[in-house]
Design a protein around this motif. Sequence first.
Motif, PDB file in Angstrom:
ATOM      1  N   PHE B 312       0.915  -1.395  -0.115  1.00 31.53           N
ATOM      2  CA  PHE B 312       0.056   0.046  -0.063  1.00 31.53           C
ATOM      3  C   PHE B 312       0.865   1.229   0.055  1.00 31.53           C
ATOM      4  N   PRO B 396      -7.238   1.286   4.056  1.00 33.93           N
ATOM      5  CA  PRO B 396      -6.925   2.522   3.676  1.00 33.93           C
ATOM      6  C   PRO B 396      -7.646   3.805   4.362  1.00 33.93           C
ATOM      7  N   ARG B 399      -6.236   3.228   8.022  1.00 31.83           N
ATOM      8  CA  ARG B 399      -4.818   3.104   7.922  1.00 31.83           C
ATOM      9  C   ARG B 399      -4.364   2.035   8.922  1.00 31.83           C
TER      10      ARG B 399
END
Lengths: 270, 533
Positions: B312, B396, B399
Amino acid sequence: MTLKNAKILSAAFAIAVAFCVCWKPVQVKAGVQDEAKDPMAAENVKRGTKLFQSNCAFCHGPTAKGSSTGPSLIDSSPVRHDKDGDLIGAVIRQGRMDKGMPPFTTLDAAQISDLVAYLHARVQATDSRETAGPKSGYQLKHLLTGDPAAGKAYFEGQGGCVKCHSVTGDLSGVATKYQPTELEGKLLYPRGKPSKATVTQRDGRKFSGTLSHVDQFYVAVIDTNGRYRSWDRSNVKVEVEDPISGHLALLAKYTNKDVHDLFAYLETLK
Amino acid sequence: MISLPIWKRSSKLRFAWIILLTMPASLQAQKEFASGSIAPVREQWTTFHGDSSGKRFSALTQINRDNIKSLTLAWAFQAHSTTIKATPLMVDGVLYFTVPDHTWAVDAKTGTKIWEYVRPSEGNHIGNRGVAYYKERIYIGTPDAHLVCLDAHDGKKLWEVEVADVKFGYYISLAPQIVKDLVLVGTSGDQADVPHAIHAYNWQTGKQVWQTSTTPLKMGDPGSETWPNEKTMLRGGGAAWMSGTYDPDLNLVYWGSANPHPVLAGPVRKGNNLFTNTILAMDADTGKVKWYFQVNPHDTHDWDAVQTPILFDAPYKGRQRKLLAQASGNGYYFLLDRETGEHLVTAPFVTQDWSKGIDEKGAPIPDPDKEPHSDGALTASAGFGGTDWMSSSYDPQTRCIYVTGREGYSFWYLALDENGLAADHQGGGSLALYSKYYTIAIDYETGKVKWRREAGEGYGFPGILTTAGHLLLTGDLDGNVLALDPADGKALWHKRLGGTMNSTPMTYQVDGRQYLITCVDSVVYAWSLPETN
């Protein structure tokens, strides 16, 4: 022998067997492997072992794992792909002159068959997770490094073991009941002892019994009458009493020496 | 009232309208959820992880935090098999999943069986994690270590190749990985002293294109200096039993490797034993190792480091980076720069005592007192490590990296023979005494645990899916499948499905309806929101 006498005799024999079963504690010899699980224990394998030592071990090592003069047979493709000697047999009879192995012409078919059985058993034993580890009845001599007197002191003092156990009561003869690593495992964290629970409903009624299930969402107990009851956890208060919580607390405190000493002490309880 | 986005593959005009109407939001989401040029997972779930990033995060939002309580069973499929450990794939309305010797294609809307491919085999049947899909073909690894290619339409076999020799204990449990025109597989098996490798095959012909060994093959090769001698080194290890991830922008494939051999007998293989328990970054076209990071030098507990290297993009100390994170079997979280391999973070996500610190490279230093001893050594660690093959996930939106972790105690024996060699392949054994599971949220940048939720005692393998609907889907060892709030771990929805979930939930959308899949024992359960008409 008449039929009647035969019946009496067999009945007597049955009683004798029952007596033995009932009165003799189950004996598991400490440090002795379970032969049923040991691939090296079969008769033809034992004969093959002797043949291997006298004919093959000089080059291939005492356990067929190889030596400075010959390769490992455990990692040999013909050995692993062999079926009833179809590959190994030819190598023994004809040799591998290009690699320095002479033919073994004096070995007869039965001996080659025993050698083949030995090699298959060696592969099985080497590949196994259970031939040398704790499940096999790991040798007691390796385990008895602790000080029984120190173990006794820990048992009676620091460990607090006497709060629940007695060496003349529940632990009497415990070393004869279990294989060494089995006993060590039980010493560290015994399993299979259900927790007790008390569930208090909003109306104040209490139900105590053996804990059947508890998670964030529901709780269930077998009450003192043997009846199963379950509740939504949001409706009740639950108190759980784990009988082996003392063992869990000790796991966080033990040094390796404490464990070895305790184990050495328990091994004296025969 | 649920608003169902309308989307049909055949209707280009309508699709264009949808894009036009939702562009600002979807572009933003695209950017927020993407890993480089790897687009977020949406309607389809085309790889083991959903995409090549390994995030196991879906951008679907129809099922979400606000409506999850009304989730209902859409259908169930009885495989009448061993436990399903696979993550199903969903391509063009069809689900594909496996157990050892069996592959199914099932209608993703109804659960109706389309075909079943059966291939009985010898070898280890411990589990199979699923298929790979590419250009209307299905790829599976088998218990006898073959790679099999099937026609996705009817399940007929097109070809198969032997990857490794089953007689040496090799088998394949992973779901193959597609990288460009290559099918990647790795081998499992630590019962014999054999090396392992990652193998790449041409998707069409089955011809091997490259092979990268996870241990050096001769003295002088890179990594050989971490073994005492060649004979010991050639005992191998480093099984590659979980498929990896792929960054198309960097053209790098990332895999983790497993334990060295003999598994528990450290004294016979002194040194760090590269490249076992190592994250490998390999060139996708050649398999050449560009960089590596060993997460567990000189492993003597069989921790393995095969857990998914998750890719990521996010800031690290104020600078946007291309990152790689692994919540590893040894109980530590690792954060690396995936372009260079630079080490950024090492942090424990469970309590344990087998390590006495972190070395200058960022790897834990084993404590000799906690390694297997002939008279046994106690370790404050669950018997099979801090986590296992159950999939972790990166969300995401929060996080956080989410992982199913475990703590506990285990006791370790060393068994050497009279010649000082391992007495059997393991070179000892262990007693797994006690283990307690947790669903754990890890701050990706610091490695600190943000929250954790108790998930039962014992052993099991429930993995984790996160979605843009602010959901974390997983299971616990008490027999629940769960939807948690990824922000704090609070349970939003739960169901008892009659067993422990030993697989990872996945999700997809067909004909405007989102489905959530949970496999428990041998049953596939498909969940969705109630139909509104």
